[in-house]
Scaffold this active site. Structure first.
Site, PDB file in Angstrom:
ATOM      1  N   HIS A   1      -9.336  -3.467  -2.084  1.00 55.94           N
ATOM      2  CA  HIS A   1      -8.340  -2.746  -1.282  1.00 55.94           C
ATOM      3  C   HIS A   1      -8.706  -1.267  -1.152  1.00 55.94           C
ATOM      4  O   HIS A   1      -8.693  -0.704  -0.053  1.00 55.94           O
ATOM      5  CB  HIS A   1      -6.967  -2.916  -1.946  1.00 55.94           C
ATOM      6  N   GLU A   2      -9.052  -0.634  -2.279  1.00 55.87           N
ATOM      7  CA  GLU A   2      -9.372   0.803  -2.247  1.00 55.87           C
ATOM      8  C   GLU A   2     -10.701   1.066  -1.543  1.00 55.87           C
ATOM      9  O   GLU A   2     -10.828   2.050  -0.805  1.00 55.87           O
ATOM     10  CB  GLU A   2      -9.367   1.392  -3.656  1.00 55.87           C
TER      11      GLU A   2
ATOM     12  N   CYS B   1       0.845  -1.189   0.000  1.00 53.62           N
ATOM     13  CA  CYS B   1       0.000   0.000   0.000  1.00 53.62           C
ATOM     14  C   CYS B   1       0.880   1.238   0.000  1.00 53.62           C
ATOM     15  O   CYS B   1       1.883   1.297   0.717  1.00 53.62           O
ATOM     16  CB  CYS B   1      -0.896  -0.022   1.234  1.00 53.62           C
TER      17      CYS B   1
ATOM     18  N   HIS C   1     -10.207   1.160   2.115  1.00 54.13           N
ATOM     19  CA  HIS C   1      -9.701   2.463   2.581  1.00 54.13           C
ATOM     20  C   HIS C   1     -10.847   3.417   2.915  1.00 54.13           C
ATOM     21  O   HIS C   1     -10.740   4.211   3.853  1.00 54.13           O
ATOM     22  CB  HIS C   1      -8.812   3.119   1.522  1.00 54.13           C
TER      23      HIS C   1
END
Length: 147
Positions: free
Chosen positions: A130-131, A88, A134
């Protein structure tokens, strides 16, 4: 366009939930443009707005097939599973094996405010998950199954 500072490590903004974007205007367009430039400058494949200190539900991704911009993205379908090593831009020097869906379908708005659906497999599925994590204050290190 401008390169923005990527928030790293223990920055508290990385653990906060992002807000829904109510209005897509020139500020959101500038944010998208800046995020794309920042992602490319950092040699990343994805970037979420909290990583540049903005708590809005905005992500950009490019896994080599052209840039994807999504506002208010949500995963609407997950299929199968895959395990691979992730890193990341906000956690330089850290990596670990994370289990993710093999295929995901994501719905969100494009920069024109039109609802779009994207289906991703392999790296794109991983990047989308993954995003979107966030945006919910979740880091890949929370999901590591093997370092």
């Amino acid at each position: 366009m401008a390169i923005r500072l990527i928030r790293t490590d223990d920055d508290p903004v990385l653990r906060k939930k992002s807000r829904v974007v109510d209005k897509i205007d020139s500020r959101i367009h500038t944010l998208l443009d800046d995020m794309i430039e920042t992602m490319y400058e950092a040699d990343g494949v994805g970037l979420a707005a909290p990583q540049v200190g903005i708590l809005k539900q905005v992500i950009v991704i490019d896994v080599g097939e052209g840039v994807i911009e999504l506002i208010n993205p949500e995963i609407i379908k997950e299929t199968g599973s895959q395990c691979d090593v992730e890193g990341c831009l906000s956690l330089p020097g850290h990596s670990g094996e994370v289990e993710r869906p093999a295929i995901v379908k994501v719905r969100g708005l494009n920069r024109q405010g039109k609802m779009v659906e994207i289906q991703g497999t392999e790296l794109l599925a991983r990047a989308l998950c993954h995003e979107i994590d966030h945006l919910n204050g979740i880091l890949f290190t929370d999901k590591i199954i093997k370092e």
